[in-house]
Design a protein around this motif. Structure first.
Motif, PDB file in Angstrom:
ATOM      1  N   LEU A 133       0.797  -1.128  -0.125  1.00 51.93           N
ATOM      2  CA  LEU A 133      -0.141  -0.117   0.159  1.00 51.93           C
ATOM      3  C   LEU A 133       0.867   1.419  -0.054  1.00 51.93           C
ATOM      4  CD1 LEU A 133      -2.718  -0.828   2.644  1.00 51.93           C
ATOM      5  CD2 LEU A 133      -3.067  -0.917   0.305  1.00 51.93           C
ATOM      6  N   VAL A 137      -1.862   5.622   2.765  1.00 53.87           N
ATOM      7  CA  VAL A 137      -2.916   4.670   2.969  1.00 53.87           C
ATOM      8  C   VAL A 137      -2.664   3.541   4.144  1.00 53.87           C
ATOM      9  CG1 VAL A 137      -4.300   2.649   1.735  1.00 53.87           C
ATOM     10  CG2 VAL A 137      -3.654   4.608   0.358  1.00 53.87           C
ATOM     11  N   ARG A 138      -1.306   3.103   4.213  1.00 55.12           N
ATOM     12  CA  ARG A 138      -1.021   2.051   5.107  1.00 55.12           C
ATOM     13  C   ARG A 138      -1.259   3.047   6.684  1.00 55.12           C
ATOM     14  NH1 ARG A 138       3.119  -0.639   8.054  1.00 55.12           N
ATOM     15  NH2 ARG A 138       4.713   0.930   7.478  1.00 55.12           N
ATOM     16  N   THR A 140      -3.079   5.462   7.218  1.00 57.57           N
ATOM     17  CA  THR A 140      -4.469   5.744   7.565  1.00 57.57           C
ATOM     18  C   THR A 140      -5.075   4.572   8.304  1.00 57.57           C
ATOM     19  OG1 THR A 140      -4.898   7.461   5.723  1.00 57.57           O
ATOM     20  CG2 THR A 140      -6.917   6.123   6.204  1.00 57.57           C
ATOM     21  N   VAL A 141      -5.085   3.442   7.553  1.00 61.50           N
ATOM     22  CA  VAL A 141      -5.488   2.078   8.355  1.00 61.50           C
ATOM     23  C   VAL A 141      -4.905   1.802   9.689  1.00 61.50           C
ATOM     24  CG1 VAL A 141      -5.569  -0.407   8.045  1.00 61.50           C
ATOM     25  CG2 VAL A 141      -5.741   1.104   5.817  1.00 61.50           C
ATOM     26  N   ASP A 174      -5.161  10.812   3.489  1.00 62.01           N
ATOM     27  CA  ASP A 174      -5.473   9.592   3.321  1.00 62.01           C
ATOM     28  C   ASP A 174      -5.032   8.723   2.113  1.00 62.01           C
ATOM     29  OD1 ASP A 174      -7.625  10.296   5.274  1.00 62.01           O
ATOM     30  OD2 ASP A 174      -8.997  10.582   3.638  1.00 62.01           O
ATOM     31  N   GLU A 175      -4.560   9.476   1.087  1.00 61.26           N
ATOM     32  CA  GLU A 175      -3.820   8.904   0.212  1.00 61.26           C
ATOM     33  C   GLU A 175      -2.923   9.724  -0.567  1.00 61.26           C
ATOM     34  OE1 GLU A 175      -6.565   7.010  -2.866  1.00 61.26           O
ATOM     35  OE2 GLU A 175      -7.812   8.981  -2.743  1.00 61.26           O
ATOM     36  N   ARG A 312     -11.121   3.491   0.845  1.00 59.52           N
ATOM     37  CA  ARG A 312     -10.798   2.135   1.479  1.00 59.52           C
ATOM     38  C   ARG A 312      -9.631   1.674   1.035  1.00 59.52           C
ATOM     39  NH1 ARG A 312     -14.933  -0.466   3.736  1.00 59.52           N
ATOM     40  NH2 ARG A 312     -14.003  -2.429   3.155  1.00 59.52           N
ATOM     41  N   ALA A 313      -8.801   1.204   1.902  1.00 51.64           N
ATOM     42  CA  ALA A 313      -7.382   0.501   1.576  1.00 51.64           C
ATOM     43  C   ALA A 313      -7.640  -0.561   0.695  1.00 51.64           C
ATOM     44  CB  ALA A 313      -6.876  -0.266   2.671  1.00 51.64           C
ATOM     45  N   TRP A 316      -6.801   0.025  -3.088  1.00 48.94           N
ATOM     46  CA  TRP A 316      -5.438  -0.122  -3.459  1.00 48.94           C
ATOM     47  C   TRP A 316      -4.700  -1.437  -3.504  1.00 48.94           C
ATOM     48  CZ3 TRP A 316      -2.351   3.854  -5.058  1.00 48.94           C
ATOM     49  CH2 TRP A 316      -2.780   5.115  -5.179  1.00 48.94           C
ATOM     50  N   ARG A 317      -5.337  -2.488  -3.132  1.00 50.61           N
ATOM     51  CA  ARG A 317      -4.847  -3.655  -2.996  1.00 50.61           C
ATOM     52  C   ARG A 317      -5.100  -4.475  -4.308  1.00 50.61           C
ATOM     53  NH1 ARG A 317      -6.329  -3.712   2.803  1.00 50.61           N
ATOM     54  NH2 ARG A 317      -4.518  -3.612   3.957  1.00 50.61           N
TER      55      ARG A 317
END
Length: 333
Positions: A133, A137-138, A140-141, A174-175, A312-313, A316-317
């Motif tokens: 990620l 993003v990582r 943010t999670v 966030d991203e 949402r993460a 990106w996956r």
């Protein structure tokens, strides 16, 4: 005629949210960010880097060092740092696409809170080996929700002892699109020199030729200096609502009267009326008032969604969808 000078596909590598991409294509800060960060756009710099803002409440609650220690343990390492001061315009533009959902109580309180001292803006490099990620993003999670009711035991905010919805101590992007846009907003105060080395690959090498080690060492020294200065300006505080009410009740003046005569969340409106007409007291008492108010308010309007929600993460996956682009779109920013 188009409504944007930013090409239709120019943000594909920075966000996985089509609605955000369309909004940001019309956002003047995003347009400036793409120009400011042009040297980084052809690299993975905006995927490897993110930032954390350690807000004034983190300084008052002496949470900055614990936050940075946990971040390091999870793979995010400081590579640059500076100080930023929030004002009403910065607050509203930073959260332009979320502030529509803020309650009137939160709007009344956010400026006195965030203007109560300096915040630390720390650029982080993600050195986690997985790299599945983007760094933003990582983080943010891992950070978890600002809403205590949505907290999980392993969330970063829970681990550092978040107090309430406003005393949550940190802000992150966030991203990658948000990293770019928000750094542009901060740049009107900070300029770009503070983070240009890591982001643009221009950091000087040390005597042994190790650029990364030199950057990290310099950043750690900078963080320590800035934190020491911030803590000299903002007194340490327990951020405890019961203790704050007790201390305020011993004071003369309107805030002491509030603590003695309206020491209950049912009287929040009395405190908010006082906030509109009476400056916050200095030093410890300022944080006593802020502690009471942040503990009692409702942060968000019931049933109102933000214009742009957190991406949402999971988006990106999976590989980004392939989209053909015209040559002029590929070049346009």
């Amino acid at each position: 005629m188009p409504y944007s000078a930013i090409g239709a596909r120019a943000l594909d590598s920075l966000t996985r949210d089509p609605e955000k991409a369309e909004a940001y294509r019309r956002d003047p800060y995003m347009r400036e960010a793409l120009a400011s960060l042009a040297p980084a756009l052809g690299t993975d710099a905006l995927h490897r880097h993110t930032f954390v803002v350690l807000k004034p409440d983190a300084v008052a609650g002496r949470r900055c060092e614990p936050i940075l220690d946990i971040l390091r343990s999870l793979g995010w390492h400081p590579v640059a740092a500076t100080t930023v001061r929030f004002d009403p315009l910065l607050v509203r533009e930073l959260w332009r696409y979320q502030f529509n959902a803020a309650s009137e109580q939160r709007i009344a309180l956010v400026d006195p809170l965030l203007s109560s001292g300096p915040a630390l803006l720390v650029l982080l490099e993600d050195r986690d080996g997985a790299r599945d990620l983007p760094a933003s993003v990582r983080l943010t999670v891992a950070k978890g929700s600002a809403d205590p009711s949505a907290a999980r035991s392993g969330d970063l905010r829970t681990r550092i002892g978040r107090v309430n919805g406003l005393f949550n101590f940190m802000h992150t992007a966030d991203e990658p699109a948000d990293v770019a846009r928000e750094l542009q907003l901060f740049s009107y105060q900070t300029g770009w020199a503070w983070c240009a080395g890591p982001l643009f690959g221009t950091a000087p090498a040390g005597p042994d030729g190790d650029t990364a080690a030199t950057t990290a060492s310099t950043a750690e020294r900078t963080v320590r200096t800035l934190l020491r200065d911030a803590e000299a300006e903002i007194p340490a505080h327990d951020l405890d609502v019961t203790a704050s009410l007790g201390r305020l009740a011993a004071l003369d003046g309107p805030w002491g009267a509030c603590a003695r005569e309206a020491a209950d969340p049912a009287h929040l409106d009395t405190w908010l009326r006082e906030l509109r007409r009476t400056p916050l007291p200095d030093a410890d008492a300022r944080w006593d008032v802020l502690t009471v108010l942040t503990s009692w308010i409702h942060c968000n309007e019931e049933g109102v969604l933000p214009i742009i929600a957190t991406t949402r993460a999971d988006a990106w996956r999976v590989p980004a969808p392939h989209r053909d682009r015209a040559p002029e779109e590929a070049m346009a920013v």
